[in-house]
Write a protein that holds these residues in place. Structure first.
Motif, PDB file in Angstrom:
ATOM      1  N   TYR A  79      40.123  32.935  56.661  1.00  0.00           N
ATOM      2  CA  TYR A  79      40.757  32.062  57.617  1.00  0.00           C
ATOM      3  C   TYR A  79      41.989  31.613  57.228  1.00  0.00           C
ATOM      4  N   GLY A  80      42.376  31.853  55.955  1.00  0.00           N
ATOM      5  CA  GLY A  80      43.748  31.545  55.564  1.00  0.00           C
ATOM      6  C   GLY A  80      43.827  30.023  54.775  1.00  0.00           C
ATOM      7  N   ARG A  81      42.710  29.711  54.276  1.00  0.00           N
ATOM      8  CA  ARG A  81      42.651  28.479  53.382  1.00  0.00           C
ATOM      9  C   ARG A  81      43.239  29.133  52.213  1.00  0.00           C
ATOM     10  N   THR A  82      43.803  28.613  51.168  1.00  0.00           N
ATOM     11  CA  THR A  82      44.538  28.869  50.182  1.00  0.00           C
ATOM     12  C   THR A  82      44.147  27.866  48.884  1.00  0.00           C
ATOM     13  N   ASN A  83      44.018  28.231  47.948  1.00  0.00           N
ATOM     14  CA  ASN A  83      43.614  27.426  46.500  1.00  0.00           C
ATOM     15  C   ASN A  83      44.237  28.283  45.314  1.00  0.00           C
ATOM     16  N   TYR A  84      44.580  27.137  44.479  1.00  0.00           N
ATOM     17  CA  TYR A  84      45.595  27.688  43.321  1.00  0.00           C
ATOM     18  C   TYR A  84      45.260  27.149  41.927  1.00  0.00           C
ATOM     19  N   ALA A  85      45.292  27.944  40.994  1.00  0.00           N
ATOM     20  CA  ALA A  85      44.986  27.235  39.662  1.00  0.00           C
ATOM     21  C   ALA A  85      46.220  26.392  39.163  1.00  0.00           C
ATOM     22  N   GLY A  86      45.763  25.419  38.484  1.00  0.00           N
ATOM     23  CA  GLY A  86      46.798  24.272  38.476  1.00  0.00           C
ATOM     24  C   GLY A  86      48.316  24.870  37.730  1.00  0.00           C
ATOM     25  N   TYR A  87      48.039  26.083  36.912  1.00  0.00           N
ATOM     26  CA  TYR A  87      49.182  26.214  36.136  1.00  0.00           C
ATOM     27  C   TYR A  87      50.100  27.179  37.018  1.00  0.00           C
ATOM     28  N   VAL A  88      49.738  27.679  38.130  1.00  0.00           N
ATOM     29  CA  VAL A  88      50.628  28.195  39.234  1.00  0.00           C
ATOM     30  C   VAL A  88      50.846  27.546  40.337  1.00  0.00           C
ATOM     31  N   SER A  89      50.440  26.424  40.618  1.00  0.00           N
ATOM     32  CA  SER A  89      50.285  25.715  41.863  1.00  0.00           C
ATOM     33  C   SER A  89      51.878  25.109  41.984  1.00  0.00           C
TER      34      SER A  89
ATOM     35  N   ALA B   5      44.886  32.474  42.195  1.00  0.00           N
ATOM     36  CA  ALA B   5      45.167  32.123  43.580  1.00  0.00           C
ATOM     37  C   ALA B   5      44.106  32.815  44.498  1.00  0.00           C
ATOM     38  N   ASP B   6      43.630  32.184  45.369  1.00  0.00           N
ATOM     39  CA  ASP B   6      42.681  32.978  46.581  1.00  0.00           C
ATOM     40  C   ASP B   6      43.001  32.351  47.874  1.00  0.00           C
ATOM     41  N   ILE B   7      42.538  33.245  48.824  1.00  0.00           N
ATOM     42  CA  ILE B   7      42.696  33.091  50.367  1.00  0.00           C
ATOM     43  C   ILE B   7      41.559  33.184  51.052  1.00  0.00           C
ATOM     44  N   THR B   8      40.872  32.489  51.915  1.00  0.00           N
ATOM     45  CA  THR B   8      39.838  32.693  52.658  1.00  0.00           C
ATOM     46  C   THR B   8      40.200  33.645  53.875  1.00  0.00           C
TER      47      THR B   8
ATOM     48  N   SER C 167      41.468  49.209  50.998  1.00  0.00           N
ATOM     49  CA  SER C 167      40.973  50.262  52.200  1.00  0.00           C
ATOM     50  C   SER C 167      39.507  50.400  51.740  1.00  0.00           C
ATOM     51  N   GLY C 168      38.764  50.787  52.547  1.00  0.00           N
ATOM     52  CA  GLY C 168      37.364  51.021  52.575  1.00  0.00           C
ATOM     53  C   GLY C 168      36.369  49.980  52.713  1.00  0.00           C
ATOM     54  N   LEU C 169      36.934  48.568  53.170  1.00  0.00           N
ATOM     55  CA  LEU C 169      36.356  47.276  53.615  1.00  0.00           C
ATOM     56  C   LEU C 169      37.187  46.739  54.824  1.00  0.00           C
ATOM     57  N   ILE C 170      36.012  45.998  55.370  1.00  0.00           N
ATOM     58  CA  ILE C 170      36.827  45.145  56.483  1.00  0.00           C
ATOM     59  C   ILE C 170      37.662  43.935  55.854  1.00  0.00           C
ATOM     60  N   PHE C 171      38.775  44.124  55.669  1.00  0.00           N
ATOM     61  CA  PHE C 171      39.583  43.280  54.899  1.00  0.00           C
ATOM     62  C   PHE C 171      39.923  42.067  55.591  1.00  0.00           C
ATOM     63  N   SER C 172      39.931  41.893  56.514  1.00  0.00           N
ATOM     64  CA  SER C 172      40.042  40.524  57.581  1.00  0.00           C
ATOM     65  C   SER C 172      38.652  39.637  57.406  1.00  0.00           C
ATOM     66  N   ASP C 173      37.606  40.461  56.712  1.00  0.00           N
ATOM     67  CA  ASP C 173      36.351  39.555  56.778  1.00  0.00           C
ATOM     68  C   ASP C 173      36.108  38.875  55.332  1.00  0.00           C
ATOM     69  N   ASN C 174      37.157  39.522  54.436  1.00  0.00           N
ATOM     70  CA  ASN C 174      36.859  38.847  52.894  1.00  0.00           C
ATOM     71  C   ASN C 174      37.934  38.061  52.520  1.00  0.00           C
ATOM     72  N   TYR C 175      37.181  37.395  51.478  1.00  0.00           N
ATOM     73  CA  TYR C 175      37.772  36.216  50.755  1.00  0.00           C
ATOM     74  C   TYR C 175      38.291  36.850  49.718  1.00  0.00           C
ATOM     75  N   MET C 176      39.811  36.834  49.453  1.00  0.00           N
ATOM     76  CA  MET C 176      40.435  37.703  48.515  1.00  0.00           C
ATOM     77  C   MET C 176      41.297  36.727  47.452  1.00  0.00           C
ATOM     78  N   GLY C 177      41.415  37.283  46.430  1.00  0.00           N
ATOM     79  CA  GLY C 177      42.150  36.692  45.358  1.00  0.00           C
ATOM     80  C   GLY C 177      43.030  37.473  44.432  1.00  0.00           C
ATOM     81  N   TRP C 178      44.003  36.785  43.734  1.00  0.00           N
ATOM     82  CA  TRP C 178      44.663  37.460  42.718  1.00  0.00           C
ATOM     83  C   TRP C 178      44.247  36.799  41.359  1.00  0.00           C
TER      84      TRP C 178
END
Length: 114
Positions: A54-64, A49-52, A25-36
């Motif tokens: 636009y929905g493009r994802t990337n993972y650290a090797g140990y969780v891929s 893990a992260d997701i742009t 909350s408190g931000l325009i979530f859809s505009d943000n590049y987010m990660g765990w």
């Protein structure tokens, strides 16, 4: 004020699954590049893990292949599906922006143990 609230952690046996959620909350979530991120005791916080916006994802090797990050912009929510959990996945899990992180939430504890 930006607020990130993580949930969904718990105790699970090796090989089990959990689904984490992060509501923003408190931000325009859809505009943000987010990660765990996760932080194990005595270790640095790592991006797993992260997701742009636009929905493009990337993972650290140990969780891929085991973890899947996703987002629901309509609900301002970020998810992390975690399968085949192992003891080394034990950590506190956080979400945040990948670029210009904001104040960290409390995180959600994931413990993998038999």
């Amino acid at each position: 004020q930006v607020q990130l609230v993580e949930s969904g952690g718990g105790l699970v046996q090796p090989g089990g699954s959990l689904r984490l959620s992060c509501t923003a909350s408190g931000l325009i979530f859809s505009d943000n590049y987010m990660g765990w991120y996760r932080q194990a005791p005595g270790k640095m916080r790592d991006l797993v893990a992260d997701i742009t916006n636009y929905g493009r994802t990337n993972y650290a090797g140990y969780v891929s292949g085991r973890f899947t990050i996703s987002r629901d912009n309509a609900k301002n929510t970020l998810y992390l599906q975690m399968n085949n959990l192992q003891p080394e996945d034990t950590a506190v899990y956080y979400c945040n922006r990948v670029r210009q992180p904001v104040d960290w939430g409390q995180g959600t504890q994931v413990t993998v143990s038999s």
